[in-house]
Design an enzyme around this catalytic site. Structure first.
Site, PDB file in Angstrom:
ATOM      1  N   ILE A 236     -21.709 -16.923  22.856  1.00 33.63           N
ATOM      2  CA  ILE A 236     -21.190 -16.514  24.168  1.00 33.63           C
ATOM      3  C   ILE A 236     -20.075 -15.480  23.979  1.00 33.63           C
ATOM      4  CG2 ILE A 236     -19.867 -17.313  26.167  1.00 33.63           C
ATOM      5  CD1 ILE A 236     -21.479 -19.943  25.980  1.00 33.63           C
TER       6      ILE A 236
ATOM      7  N   LEU B 164     -21.659 -12.094  23.050  1.00 35.00           N
ATOM      8  CA  LEU B 164     -22.421 -11.452  24.111  1.00 35.00           C
ATOM      9  C   LEU B 164     -21.534 -10.991  25.251  1.00 35.00           C
ATOM     10  CD1 LEU B 164     -25.524 -13.823  24.240  1.00 35.00           C
ATOM     11  CD2 LEU B 164     -25.470 -11.469  23.395  1.00 35.00           C
ATOM     12  N   GLU B 165     -20.488 -11.762  25.561  1.00 35.95           N
ATOM     13  CA  GLU B 165     -19.642 -11.404  26.700  1.00 35.95           C
ATOM     14  C   GLU B 165     -18.778 -10.179  26.427  1.00 35.95           C
ATOM     15  OE1 GLU B 165     -19.565 -12.379  29.707  1.00 35.95           O
ATOM     16  OE2 GLU B 165     -20.735 -14.227  29.700  1.00 35.95           O
ATOM     17  N   THR B 166     -18.124 -10.138  25.259  1.00 39.75           N
ATOM     18  CA  THR B 166     -17.149  -9.060  25.030  1.00 39.75           C
ATOM     19  C   THR B 166     -17.126  -8.544  23.599  1.00 39.75           C
ATOM     20  OG1 THR B 166     -15.345 -10.606  24.488  1.00 39.75           O
ATOM     21  CG2 THR B 166     -15.610  -9.994  26.828  1.00 39.75           C
TER      22      THR B 166
END
Length: 282
Positions: A131, A134-136
């Site tokens: 996560i 993928l997010e930042t």
């Protein structure tokens, strides 16, 4: 992720009309509504509401003085197109060799921390790191848009006014709690904050202090523990699988209701677990 920078993956998927999903990640906007009154008039009313709900005058002043309408945020919200990529296309682009290598390295670097987090919250390190990546891109691209200004703009707009009014109030509560100063609150155009892109209401509810003072912008320990706390809060089952059809995939869908993204998180987590030789904490 260099191509998106201030636009988080969740913002992109939430704002688009997803061909591969039934329910968007954010509330559906009302495109037929009309915004009435000026932004300054709206802000006067919001200040009164914030005061009535217990926000101190100094916090209101520090957070809202000088805040203006952001046309770029409005344009971003109104200008999203249609997301047409399949899971195969999307995951092939998102699960890059760089992200796998970096994620594997971070799993080793933070091994003791992630074991502690898994013991407390039940969520495996590969899922949290997937996560994060993928997010930042592991915190490299958290966005640079002033969050309070963005939230005020979206709250003033009639389409999802109630939702973003609540998020703006939550942002002021974060300031009042002492987690972040208003000027430090920068992120994606829809108001997401931090290295795993929490909306302020989520930040307020699930951020935990793992040594950084609930700082989800700068403290990896707080970021990873808070992400695990979120997943635990939404029903993560310790020791169970996370792939589609397994018990914890439904919890990943509560992170983002877009099937294409949830499946990408699951696939990336499995790739990281294999690459790192992950073993569950005992």
């Amino acid at each position: 992720m260099p191509a998106l920078k201030a636009y988080s993956i969740r913002s992109l998927l939430a704002a688009c009309t997803l061909i591969v999903m039934a329910v968007p990640a954010l509330a559906l906007p009302n495109d037929k509504c009309r915004t009435t009154g000026t932004f300054d008039e709206w802000m006067t009313g919001f200040r009164a509401e914030a005061a009535a709900k217990g926000i101190r005058p100094d916090v209101i002043s520090a957070s809202l003085d000088g805040v203006t309408y952001d046309q770029k945020v409005y344009n971003a919200d109104r200008g999203q197109g249609v997301f047409r990529q399949t899971f195969e296309q999307f995951s092939a682009r998102m699960i890059s060799s760089y992200r796998v290598q970096k994620g594997t390295s971070l799993l080793k670097q933070h091994a003791a921390l992630l074991q502690r987090i898994e013991k407390e919250f039940g969520v495996p390190g590969p899922v949290i790191v997937a996560i994060w990546g993928l997010e930042t891109d592991y915190g490299a691209n958290i966005g640079n848009i002033q969050s309070i200004r963005a939230l005020a703009t979206l709250a003033y707009d009639c389409r999802r006014s109630a939702m973003f009014r609540g998020e703006l109030l939550a942002a002021l509560q974060i300031v009042q709690r002492g987690d972040l100063k208003p000027a430090a609150m920068k992120g994606a155009w829809a108001g997401e904050l931090g290295q795993t892109q929490f909306l302020p209401s989520t930040y307020l509810k699930y951020a935990v202090d793992y040594g950084g003072g609930r700082d989800l912008l700068r403290s990896p320990a707080d970021v990873l523990a808070s992400t695990a706390n979120y997943l635990k809060g939404y029903g993560w089952k310790p020791g169970q699988g996370w792939e589609p059809g397994q018990p914890n995939f439904e919890t990943i869908l509560l992170w983002n209701k877009a099937q294409v993204y949830a499946k990408t998180i699951a696939a990336f987590a499995s790739r990281l677990a294999e690459a790192s030789g992950y073993q569950a904490s005992r």
